[in-house]
Design a protein around this motif. Sequence first.
Motif, PDB file in Angstrom:
ATOM      1  N   ARG A 310      47.698  43.056 -39.027  1.00 53.50           N
ATOM      2  CA  ARG A 310      46.714  43.423 -39.880  1.00 53.50           C
ATOM      3  C   ARG A 310      45.341  43.537 -39.191  1.00 53.50           C
ATOM      4  N   LEU A 312      41.731  45.427 -38.411  1.00 57.87           N
ATOM      5  CA  LEU A 312      40.802  46.344 -38.696  1.00 57.87           C
ATOM      6  C   LEU A 312      39.628  46.193 -37.572  1.00 57.87           C
ATOM      7  N   ASP A 314      36.309  48.418 -35.597  1.00 61.84           N
ATOM      8  CA  ASP A 314      35.057  49.109 -35.962  1.00 61.84           C
ATOM      9  C   ASP A 314      34.491  49.255 -34.369  1.00 61.84           C
ATOM     10  N   ALA A 315      34.734  50.413 -33.853  1.00 63.14           N
ATOM     11  CA  ALA A 315      34.062  50.591 -32.546  1.00 63.14           C
ATOM     12  C   ALA A 315      34.653  49.459 -31.392  1.00 63.14           C
ATOM     13  N   ARG A 326      47.547  37.271 -39.795  1.00 67.92           N
ATOM     14  CA  ARG A 326      46.379  37.217 -40.553  1.00 67.92           C
ATOM     15  C   ARG A 326      45.445  38.273 -40.302  1.00 67.92           C
ATOM     16  N   VAL A 327      44.686  38.798 -41.210  1.00 71.74           N
ATOM     17  CA  VAL A 327      43.718  40.133 -40.882  1.00 71.74           C
ATOM     18  C   VAL A 327      42.898  39.547 -39.917  1.00 71.74           C
ATOM     19  N   ILE A 328      42.867  40.739 -38.861  1.00 69.86           N
ATOM     20  CA  ILE A 328      41.880  40.424 -37.661  1.00 69.86           C
ATOM     21  C   ILE A 328      40.854  41.399 -37.874  1.00 69.86           C
ATOM     22  N   SER A 329      39.540  40.904 -37.822  1.00 69.71           N
ATOM     23  CA  SER A 329      38.734  42.117 -37.866  1.00 69.71           C
ATOM     24  C   SER A 329      37.723  42.086 -36.771  1.00 69.71           C
ATOM     25  N   LEU A 330      37.541  43.096 -36.109  1.00 73.97           N
ATOM     26  CA  LEU A 330      36.743  43.294 -34.816  1.00 73.97           C
ATOM     27  C   LEU A 330      35.519  44.248 -34.883  1.00 73.97           C
ATOM     28  N   ILE A 331      34.533  44.141 -34.648  1.00 73.49           N
ATOM     29  CA  ILE A 331      33.192  44.833 -34.713  1.00 73.49           C
ATOM     30  C   ILE A 331      32.542  45.019 -33.314  1.00 73.49           C
ATOM     31  N   GLY A 332      32.745  46.154 -33.159  1.00 73.91           N
ATOM     32  CA  GLY A 332      31.726  46.263 -31.698  1.00 73.91           C
ATOM     33  C   GLY A 332      31.990  45.481 -30.421  1.00 73.91           C
ATOM     34  N   VAL A 333      33.145  45.016 -30.267  1.00 75.66           N
ATOM     35  CA  VAL A 333      33.393  44.456 -29.223  1.00 75.66           C
ATOM     36  C   VAL A 333      34.141  45.397 -28.148  1.00 75.66           C
ATOM     37  N   VAL A 338      41.912  39.602 -27.833  1.00 77.02           N
ATOM     38  CA  VAL A 338      41.934  38.663 -28.693  1.00 77.02           C
ATOM     39  C   VAL A 338      43.408  38.281 -28.790  1.00 77.02           C
TER      40      VAL A 338
ATOM     41  N   ASP B 343      43.600  32.643 -43.182  1.00 80.27           N
ATOM     42  CA  ASP B 343      43.953  33.976 -43.396  1.00 80.27           C
ATOM     43  C   ASP B 343      43.160  35.098 -42.870  1.00 80.27           C
ATOM     44  N   ALA B 344      42.093  35.010 -42.124  1.00 82.17           N
ATOM     45  CA  ALA B 344      41.097  36.108 -41.674  1.00 82.17           C
ATOM     46  C   ALA B 344      40.552  35.698 -40.307  1.00 82.17           C
ATOM     47  N   LEU B 345      40.337  36.468 -39.397  1.00 81.04           N
ATOM     48  CA  LEU B 345      39.921  36.104 -38.174  1.00 81.04           C
ATOM     49  C   LEU B 345      38.692  37.394 -37.893  1.00 81.04           C
ATOM     50  N   VAL B 347      36.116  38.870 -35.012  1.00 82.20           N
ATOM     51  CA  VAL B 347      35.264  38.680 -33.869  1.00 82.20           C
ATOM     52  C   VAL B 347      34.364  39.812 -33.575  1.00 82.20           C
ATOM     53  N   THR B 348      33.087  39.522 -33.282  1.00 82.06           N
ATOM     54  CA  THR B 348      31.961  40.385 -33.261  1.00 82.06           C
ATOM     55  C   THR B 348      30.910  39.981 -32.333  1.00 82.06           C
ATOM     56  N   HIS B 352      25.976  42.850 -33.528  1.00 89.00           N
ATOM     57  CA  HIS B 352      26.616  43.709 -34.868  1.00 89.00           C
ATOM     58  C   HIS B 352      26.900  42.952 -36.253  1.00 89.00           C
TER      59      HIS B 352
END
Lengths: 372, 372
Positions: A310, A312, A314-315, A326-333, A338, B343-345, B347-348, B352
């Motif tokens: 899972r 998400l 962004d750029a 787990r939810v993995i969220s990446l922003i601007g990297v 990871v 439950d969530a990760l 990385v930024t 940003h």
Amino acid sequence: MHDAPLDRFYSIIPAGGVGSRLWPLSRADAPKFLHDLTGSGQTLLKDTWDRLAPLAGEQRIMVVTGRAHRAAVEAQLPALADENIVLESEPRDSTAAIGLAAAILHRREPNVIIGSFAADHVISGEALFRSAVEQAVAAAEAGYIVTIGITPTEPAVGFGYIECGDALDVPGGEHVEAVHSFVEKPDLATARRYLADGKHLWNAGMFIARADVLLDELARTKPDLHAGLVELAAAWDDAATRGPAVDRIWPKLEKIAIDYSIAEPAAAAGRLAVVRGHFQWDDVGDFASLAKLNTAGRSGELAILGENARVLSDASSGIVVSRAKRVISLIGVKDIVVVDTPDALLVTTSEHAQRVKAVVDALRLGGSSDVL
Amino acid sequence: MHDAPLDRFYSIIPAGGVGSRLWPLSRADAPKFLHDLTGSGQTLLKDTWDRLAPLAGEQRIMVVTGRAHRAAVEAQLPALADENIVLESEPRDSTAAIGLAAAILHRREPNVIIGSFAADHVISGEALFRSAVEQAVAAAEAGYIVTIGITPTEPAVGFGYIECGDALDVPGGEHVEAVHSFVEKPDLATARRYLADGKHLWNAGMFIARADVLLDELARTKPDLHAGLVELAAAWDDAATRGPAVDRIWPKLEKIAIDYSIAEPAAAAGRLAVVRGHFQWDDVGDFASLAKLNTAGRSGELAILGENARVLSDASSGIVVSRAKRVISLIGVKDIVVVDTPDALLVTTSEHAQRVKAVVDALRLGGSSDVL
């Protein structure tokens, strides 16, 4: 594509090595060869098996691995015959692993030609692979120890190289050359020169030889190691003698890579030949390589590995390996790496991917072997 | 430092708002004010309580929060009196929250002076804070609605600003000025001008006023909202009438920030005063701010938040928030933000950090509210 198995040929798959540069994905208890790193849906070990089965036949593939991996290997390779799994009580490097397999097979079948292929490399182009192995087997029949070198497609600095020498006249081997020398991982300028000169190939660690030729070479360069392996092989196929022989001999065998014990001395003596492989190959040595492999080399993309990941993004670009649901969220990297596992998380960039091994060493020294 | 509580003064702590820019640390069920973001060993809410208790007395602090947070708030604030916790059945923004508290307190004690301070800001310099509140209370006694503006120490673009007007003559308030206007978050060039001109202060959302004055202002600008709050307050202190009144009135109250319903109109009418606060203040609006706070502004350092965090960093800077008991390894990542929860990760990078809210919105729209 339905060609028959090659005459006299037997494959060896040394399945050892953790793949420290792929930590925390690769672990002592889940080494690189037990992972699906390409999104193929199966492990690299099974990919390797599937590639070799048409060349050797399923009854003629021997796997050398650690005792701890027996169950996992057998689960991956249901067709692996009982007499074709060689379990190491402890790792003693590639000469011992491949040499023992060669010695066992030589006792069982004196004129066998063995071909050793790593369990954790990625190859595509099955027909080109087969063609290279066929040439290598022809050169092996003629008495050479043979390696398959990969025609470079870029100035890679992460691989060792093979410098080709003169063409050899081998019946059935049209493009066989002598190996002039092995060279270590070059700097970029040197790698560019290698790419341009057409005389340098990537060293993929593939060795094909008559078992007797390989063992004779070892007898010359490392007589004690050779004697130990021959003695162990003589005891191997009898349940009453194998265990005591392993306990007595294996822990004392010299730890040395086959590159140093056999390949380099054979090259120096003019007994090492190389076949050019035109298939795609990668040893997936680190996460930068894994990212490249999974984005087909397109920069600016994000590769995502892991069932039910899972993610998400962004750029962001690079690679995410998801093993922890787990939810993995990446922003601007950018060019990020990871690797998310239940007990350890790695965050780095492609540029620093080679330094992962140092972190593993630091964790070991720092008493964190629970996550290694 | 053992000064007595201020006469007639009552503190209000509106403890609402998730702090979406601090996801996945801040959650609907674990909002920002319930975290220790400074390594002080206690939550921001408790820090806020400890700061206000000497000024108001522990029996004179009212907390307005969501029903879901009752247990957590009471656990944090064991000295909080039962009659001083106001539970919202649903969030209806700051005018309703602070206005209800003011209306309840005004019924109980007609000449009360209330001071509202956010539950999730970080302040240091207790004596300077007390001094500012004392000045503000003096100005409130004189009939002003008063805010405390923070003297800027850098050209921050993440805060709103207060533009100061003429000095006001307030007994006991030496440095009280009229508020000329409120200005939204500026660009960097404007922020630099604000810093240089000495007339602009950071808007810290602190409001001090006589409850009757505050309610009169609201009656002028938002009569329906005022009427609802007064009606609800009248029913509040009777267990038989409170519940039905809440059910009937609360869901219909207009959702509007107190900045727009009271502060800006009062400023326009010349009824808003400002006291300059010289203490250190931060609203910890995002992870860049959190990183800065925890490295004392030194770039090139890595801040680590989390009890028992196991972080291995090699040439990395930024912030790691560890809430998942895993080994976290960072190699060569600069100004990185890593927030690791079960439950969530996330990385930024600091650059940003403001975009985290957009990710939260995307997760909500994408049906991943389980991790929000």
